[in-house]
Design a protein around this motif. Structure first.
Motif, PDB file in Angstrom:
ATOM      1  N   ALA A 238      14.257  29.291  -3.146  1.00 44.79           N
ATOM      2  CA  ALA A 238      15.659  29.695  -3.159  1.00 44.79           C
ATOM      3  C   ALA A 238      16.497  28.685  -2.381  1.00 44.79           C
ATOM      4  O   ALA A 238      17.552  28.236  -2.845  1.00 44.79           O
ATOM      5  N   GLN A 239      16.000  28.294  -1.221  1.00 46.15           N
ATOM      6  CA  GLN A 239      16.755  27.349  -0.402  1.00 46.15           C
ATOM      7  C   GLN A 239      16.844  25.987  -1.078  1.00 46.15           C
ATOM      8  O   GLN A 239      17.910  25.413  -1.211  1.00 46.15           O
ATOM      9  N   TYR A 240      15.709  25.497  -1.519  1.00 45.65           N
ATOM     10  CA  TYR A 240      15.659  24.140  -2.042  1.00 45.65           C
ATOM     11  C   TYR A 240      16.469  24.003  -3.326  1.00 45.65           C
ATOM     12  O   TYR A 240      17.165  23.018  -3.532  1.00 45.65           O
ATOM     13  N   TYR A 241      16.375  25.021  -4.194  1.00 41.92           N
ATOM     14  CA  TYR A 241      17.082  24.934  -5.477  1.00 41.92           C
ATOM     15  C   TYR A 241      18.432  25.646  -5.464  1.00 41.92           C
ATOM     16  O   TYR A 241      19.035  25.848  -6.506  1.00 41.92           O
ATOM     17  N   GLN A 242      18.870  26.053  -4.263  1.00 38.90           N
ATOM     18  CA  GLN A 242      20.230  26.549  -4.096  1.00 38.90           C
ATOM     19  C   GLN A 242      20.529  27.806  -4.903  1.00 38.90           C
ATOM     20  O   GLN A 242      21.533  27.889  -5.604  1.00 38.90           O
ATOM     21  N   ARG A 243      19.631  28.775  -4.832  1.00 36.89           N
ATOM     22  CA  ARG A 243      19.882  30.048  -5.501  1.00 36.89           C
ATOM     23  C   ARG A 243      19.698  31.162  -4.482  1.00 36.89           C
ATOM     24  O   ARG A 243      19.221  30.935  -3.376  1.00 36.89           O
TER      25      ARG A 243
ATOM     26  N   LEU B 123      18.066  34.365  -2.658  1.00 38.74           N
ATOM     27  CA  LEU B 123      16.699  34.812  -2.412  1.00 38.74           C
ATOM     28  C   LEU B 123      16.316  35.919  -3.393  1.00 38.74           C
ATOM     29  O   LEU B 123      15.228  35.921  -3.974  1.00 38.74           O
ATOM     30  N   GLY B 124      17.228  36.857  -3.579  1.00 36.14           N
ATOM     31  CA  GLY B 124      16.944  37.994  -4.459  1.00 36.14           C
ATOM     32  C   GLY B 124      16.709  37.558  -5.892  1.00 36.14           C
ATOM     33  O   GLY B 124      15.804  38.046  -6.569  1.00 36.14           O
ATOM     34  N   GLU B 125      17.507  36.616  -6.349  1.00 35.22           N
ATOM     35  CA  GLU B 125      17.346  36.148  -7.720  1.00 35.22           C
ATOM     36  C   GLU B 125      15.961  35.536  -7.913  1.00 35.22           C
ATOM     37  O   GLU B 125      15.244  35.848  -8.868  1.00 35.22           O
ATOM     38  N   VAL B 126      15.581  34.676  -6.992  1.00 40.51           N
ATOM     39  CA  VAL B 126      14.286  33.997  -7.131  1.00 40.51           C
ATOM     40  C   VAL B 126      13.140  34.996  -6.967  1.00 40.51           C
ATOM     41  O   VAL B 126      12.194  35.011  -7.749  1.00 40.51           O
ATOM     42  N   ALA B 127      13.243  35.864  -5.967  1.00 45.65           N
ATOM     43  CA  ALA B 127      12.148  36.806  -5.701  1.00 45.65           C
ATOM     44  C   ALA B 127      11.919  37.739  -6.884  1.00 45.65           C
ATOM     45  O   ALA B 127      10.791  37.939  -7.330  1.00 45.65           O
ATOM     46  N   LEU B 128      12.999  38.288  -7.406  1.00 45.34           N
ATOM     47  CA  LEU B 128      12.822  39.261  -8.478  1.00 45.34           C
ATOM     48  C   LEU B 128      12.462  38.590  -9.796  1.00 45.34           C
ATOM     49  O   LEU B 128      11.725  39.150 -10.605  1.00 45.34           O
ATOM     50  N   ALA B 129      12.964  37.360 -10.017  1.00 48.68           N
ATOM     51  CA  ALA B 129      12.597  36.641 -11.236  1.00 48.68           C
ATOM     52  C   ALA B 129      11.122  36.275 -11.207  1.00 48.68           C
ATOM     53  O   ALA B 129      10.506  36.048 -12.241  1.00 48.68           O
ATOM     54  N   ALA B 130      10.553  36.218 -10.005  1.00 46.36           N
ATOM     55  CA  ALA B 130       9.146  35.841  -9.875  1.00 46.36           C
ATOM     56  C   ALA B 130       8.213  37.020 -10.187  1.00 46.36           C
ATOM     57  O   ALA B 130       7.019  36.842 -10.334  1.00 46.36           O
ATOM     58  N   LEU B 131       8.777  38.211 -10.274  1.00 47.33           N
ATOM     59  CA  LEU B 131       7.956  39.398 -10.559  1.00 47.33           C
ATOM     60  C   LEU B 131       8.045  39.726 -12.051  1.00 47.33           C
ATOM     61  O   LEU B 131       9.035  39.399 -12.695  1.00 47.33           O
TER      62      LEU B 131
ATOM     63  N   ALA C  76      23.131  34.927  -8.749  1.00 46.87           N
ATOM     64  CA  ALA C  76      23.248  33.854  -7.775  1.00 46.87           C
ATOM     65  C   ALA C  76      24.637  33.767  -7.170  1.00 46.87           C
ATOM     66  O   ALA C  76      24.795  33.399  -6.028  1.00 46.87           O
ATOM     67  N   HIS C  77      25.631  34.132  -7.935  1.00 48.13           N
ATOM     68  CA  HIS C  77      26.985  33.864  -7.456  1.00 48.13           C
ATOM     69  C   HIS C  77      27.745  35.127  -7.104  1.00 48.13           C
ATOM     70  O   HIS C  77      28.951  35.131  -7.010  1.00 48.13           O
ATOM     71  N   SER C  78      27.038  36.238  -6.911  1.00 47.51           N
ATOM     72  CA  SER C  78      27.758  37.480  -6.650  1.00 47.51           C
ATOM     73  C   SER C  78      28.223  37.560  -5.210  1.00 47.51           C
ATOM     74  O   SER C  78      28.998  38.415  -4.856  1.00 47.51           O
ATOM     75  N   GLY C  79      27.726  36.668  -4.383  1.00 45.80           N
ATOM     76  CA  GLY C  79      28.194  36.682  -3.004  1.00 45.80           C
ATOM     77  C   GLY C  79      27.474  37.685  -2.123  1.00 45.80           C
ATOM     78  O   GLY C  79      27.724  37.759  -0.931  1.00 45.80           O
ATOM     79  N   VAL C  80      26.558  38.472  -2.675  1.00 51.28           N
ATOM     80  CA  VAL C  80      25.789  39.393  -1.843  1.00 51.28           C
ATOM     81  C   VAL C  80      24.845  38.566  -0.969  1.00 51.28           C
ATOM     82  O   VAL C  80      24.230  37.614  -1.445  1.00 51.28           O
ATOM     83  N   GLY C  81      24.754  38.920   0.284  1.00 54.28           N
ATOM     84  CA  GLY C  81      23.944  38.138   1.224  1.00 54.28           C
ATOM     85  C   GLY C  81      22.470  38.138   0.856  1.00 54.28           C
ATOM     86  O   GLY C  81      22.049  38.774  -0.105  1.00 54.28           O
TER      87      GLY C  81
ATOM     88  N   GLU D  84      17.107  26.621 -16.354  1.00 53.02           N
ATOM     89  CA  GLU D  84      18.073  27.712 -16.185  1.00 53.02           C
ATOM     90  C   GLU D  84      17.746  28.456 -14.897  1.00 53.02           C
ATOM     91  O   GLU D  84      16.680  28.248 -14.320  1.00 53.02           O
ATOM     92  N   GLY D  85      18.658  29.303 -14.462  1.00 47.38           N
ATOM     93  CA  GLY D  85      18.435  30.041 -13.221  1.00 47.38           C
ATOM     94  C   GLY D  85      18.168  29.064 -12.094  1.00 47.38           C
ATOM     95  O   GLY D  85      18.836  28.053 -11.964  1.00 47.38           O
ATOM     96  N   ALA D  86      17.166  29.362 -11.289  1.00 47.88           N
ATOM     97  CA  ALA D  86      16.751  28.404 -10.271  1.00 47.88           C
ATOM     98  C   ALA D  86      16.042  27.283 -11.017  1.00 47.88           C
ATOM     99  O   ALA D  86      15.024  27.504 -11.640  1.00 47.88           O
TER     100      ALA D  86
END
Ligand code: ADP
Ligand code: ZN
Ligand code: ZN
Length: 715
Positions: free
Chosen positions: A89-94, A96-104, A13-18, A283-285
């Motif tokens: 991702a938007q609503y919980y402030q995380r 997109l990649g973190e949420v998308a991949l954690a969902a798989l 979440a905090h790596s700064g990658v877009g 934890e996470g999102a």
């Protein structure tokens, strides 16, 4: 021709990658396609988000890498799924990649397309079993209340809150609603209809899973019901996920994580015990699976509605969401008050049985030091002699919460946390319930050598031990001695042990079950006629404004375990030991009057601007020192000046958490509050980059991590 797909990959979440990364591909890739792409020195799983045929400005071919592989055996993740992930991702402030991949499913990350193809082939072979034989679907004859609820559900065009007393037969409503969806025929080319059923903790309610399997496997095939929860092996999770994604599973039964399952034919989401705090991730999102269920149903319905022009024959052009509880969350209750949700009420118990009578024991008038008041013990003995069962609820596991030396004042503190270690007598350990640090119980006081160190307070182990002694002379109808057992996180740690313990209770082997809130949840025990809450008071005066709501729900749910057999319900009782019998919470509990309780609480919340009238988030910081944690929060607050909606937002002072230090990390938080959800969202989004930047402030040196918790459940 070249394409320039933008792809989401797992980025911290905090790596700064877009949000997305741009790659190159010879082929046009549909959004939602799973790919493998190079990232740094690794190759990782990614999801195609978009696939333009021109590079974004400033990117050249030389600076982009090519997609390494496409998992082409799988249909793409559909637009609704992507929208759910994006919103979360938007609503919980995380990210997109973190949420998308954690969902798989995690195992998907390691598979290339050949391995995946092998997997799918194996599944196809195994999945050939069990053709549908409709007509075998059975069930109870519906009660009038159930029939009315189902009719109203079918007509509802908003989320539905099923407010049904404990034992009113909510499960049968879920089963029938599910059946109605599964029997809906779809037109050619459409995915078969699917239902998502969420439960707080699946292992606690093996009965529910059994009921769904019993009801639907005969008609829809052996693979039609799958589970999704964190207790499964990675291979099992992947299998369930694939079954859901490809449509071979018609029902997914899962815990909060299941909200992200890919379900192309989703038409109904059931959230059982919707008030349960375990729907909120910690934890996470930090998402609320219940809230996302409402959102997801809306997105799915909109997509279906938009498609109906072409598919008018489809009988069910929408996705419904059904939230069920005997003690709904105040958020959902309020939404129903406002007409945003349809409220369906099932006040009666199946069979017409009564809800248990509340008996308050005034501890001011009991013998000093009594763990269980004599009248309660007498009532329990009577029940046992009649062959009935009792539940004793105590929210504290272990033998005693503290071990202390009365000579020098030593207490069993945890060296790594600002908390006491709990005394577990069975294995003679002192265990920290926060960081897990465990040691053998010392023979003598570590500070002064005094041999006389003693437990203070009591937990489930001790109550089990004392009850066994106190009830030693009580006989069951067959003349054998009364049996006491315990059920909590300790007794159920081993795989399968929970089932064994539940079975012992169901079969009548056990007369008294002592346990934590685990025993209050969802179970359909037939012979319990007395439930006792023996230390409810701490929650009456807790600082958390949600404590009364939780206590009320817990006691009402616990009471709901008693008298479920209508023949015995008239004599069933809920006992509560308290030092404050005059507390107003008990007056409403006595009447089983959840609506009155909710109305009272909502009035208080409205006056104080608390949720659901106000909107909150927490900014949390963990650091090596409390000073650094608070410094980060304070700097972040200072730099919030000038951000959008800053004037609508109250930022409270940074404070240490109640348990300030865990595993040698100091914890602090700052409450963010406002009257508008939109303002909160826009403010938090604008604050994100500031928070990233504040991380490197010199005063915040030693910061370990930070996180935003939107709609926090505990403050
Ligand atoms: P809840 O979830 O509302 O507490 P359950 O769904 O567990 O209640 O139902 C309570 C009991 O009533 C269960 O044993 C269930 O099998 C039974 N039951 C439910 N509906 C009916 C019905 N229509 N007729 C007879 N028994 C029913
Ligand atoms: Zn001592
Ligand atoms: Zn600890």
């Amino acid at each position: 021709m070249a394409f320039w797909p933008s792809i989401v990959v797992a980025t911290p979440a905090h790596s700064g990658v877009g949000a997305t990364l741009t790659y190159r591909s010879e082929l046009s890739l549909a959004p939602g396609v799973l790919v493998r792409v190079p990232l740094g020195s690794r190759e990782v799983l990614g999801v195609v988000w978009d696939c333009p045929d021109a590079p974004p400005e400033g990117l050249t071919e030389a600076r982009t890498k090519a997609v390494a592989g496409v998992l082409d055996g799988l249909p793409p993740l559909n637009a609704c799924w992507r929208q759910l992930v994006k919103f979360s991702a938007q609503y919980y402030q995380r990210s997109l990649g973190e949420v998308a991949l954690a969902a798989l499913p995690p195992q998907l990350r390691g598979l290339d397309s050949t391995q995946l193809a092998r997997r799918l082939k194996k599944r196809a072979k195994a999945g050939a079993a069990g053709p549908a034989t409709p007509g075998e679907l059975s069930g109870h004859d519906l009660s009038d209340e159930q029939a009315e609820a189902l009719q109203a559900l079918a007509a509802a065009s908003t989320p539905v809150l099923l407010f049904g007393a404990t034992g009113s037969g909510k499960t049968e409503v879920y089963l029938r609603a599910t059946q109605a969806v599964l029997e809906t025929t779809v037109s050619d080319g459409e995915s078969p209809t699917q239902v998502l059923v969420m439960v707080p903790e699946i292992n606690l309610t093996p009965q529910l899973e059994a009921r769904f399997r019993e009801r639907f496997e005969p008609g829809f095939g052996a693979g039609s019901v799958v589970c999704l929860h964190s207790g499964m092996t990675p291979a099992q999770r992947l299998n369930s996920w694939l079954a859901a994604h490809t449509g071979s599973a018609r029902i997914v039964l899962g815990t909060r994580m299941a909200i992200f399952a890919s379900l192309p034919g989703l038409r109904l989401i059931v959230v059982d015990e919707e008030h349960d705090p375990s729907y909120k991730s910690q934890e996470g999102a930090r998402y609320s699976a219940r809230d996302l269920a409402v959102y997801r149903a809306k997105v799915e319905s909109e997509a279906l509605a938009a498609g109906t022009a072409a598919l008018r024959t489809v009988a069910m052009p929408r996705c419904q969401v059904l939230l069920g509880s005997a003690t709904p969350s105040l958020e959902s209750w309020h939404a129903a008050d406002q007409g945003r949700y349809v409220r369906l009420t099932m006040p009666g118990r199946i069979g017409g049985g009564a809800l248990p009578r509340l008996r308050l024991v005034d501890m001011n008038h009991q013998p000093k030091g009594a763990v269980l008041a004599p009248p309660l013990l007498a009532a329990m003995s009577e029940r046992i002699e009649r062959g009935e069962q009792c539940l004793v609820l105590l929210n504290r596991r272990g033998y005693a919460p503290v071990l202390a030396c009365h000579d020098c004042g030593w207490k069993s503190g945890c060296p790594h946390c600002s908390a006491y270690r709990v005394f577990h007598k069975l294995d003679r350990t002192l265990r920290c319930h926060h960081c897990g640090f465990t040691e053998r119980v010392p023979r003598a006081c570590p500070d002064c050598g005094n041999l006389d160190i003693a437990p203070v307070g009591r937990g489930t182990e001790q109550v089990e031990e004392q009850l066994a002694t106190l009830l030693a002379d009580v006989k069951r109808p067959d003349g054998s001695p009364a049996r006491v057992a315990r059920m909590d996180a300790d007794s159920t740690r081993l795989k399968g042990s929970l089932e064994v313990q539940l079975a012992a209770l169901h079969s009548g082997e056990v007369d008294v079950l002592v346990g934590t809130q685990m025993i209050a949840k969802g179970h359909d025990f037939r012979r319990i006629t007395l439930v006792a809450g023996i230390n409810a008071d701490s929650a009456l005066f807790a600082s958390d404004y949600r404590a009364p709501e939780r206590l009320f729900a817990l006691l009402m749910q616990a009471a709901g375990r008693a008298g479920r057999d209508a023949a015995q319900s008239g004599a069933s009782e809920m006992w509560v030991q308290t030092w404050y019998p005059q507390h107003p919470l008990f007056a409403t509990l006595k009447k089983h009057d959840y609506p009155a309780f909710a109305a009272e609480q909502l009035t208080e919340r409205e006056q104080a601007g608390m949720p659901p009238y106000g909107f909150q988030a927490l900014l949390r910081a963990d650091a090596r020192t409390q000073q650094a944690a608070q410094a980060f929060l304070n700097i972040a607050a200072g730099q919030a000046a000038g951000l959008p909606h800053r004037d609508d937002i109250t930022l409270y002072p940074a404070v240490p958490l109640t348990i300030q230090r865990v595993a040698n990390v100091e914890r602090a938080q700052m409450l963010v509050e406002t009257h508008s959800r939109g303002a909160l969202q826009r403010f938090l989004s604008a604050w994100q980059p500031v928070l990233h930047a504040c991380r490197s402030a010199p005063e915040a040196k030693g910061l370990v991590r930070w996180a935003v918790d939107v709609d926090p459940l505990t403050i």
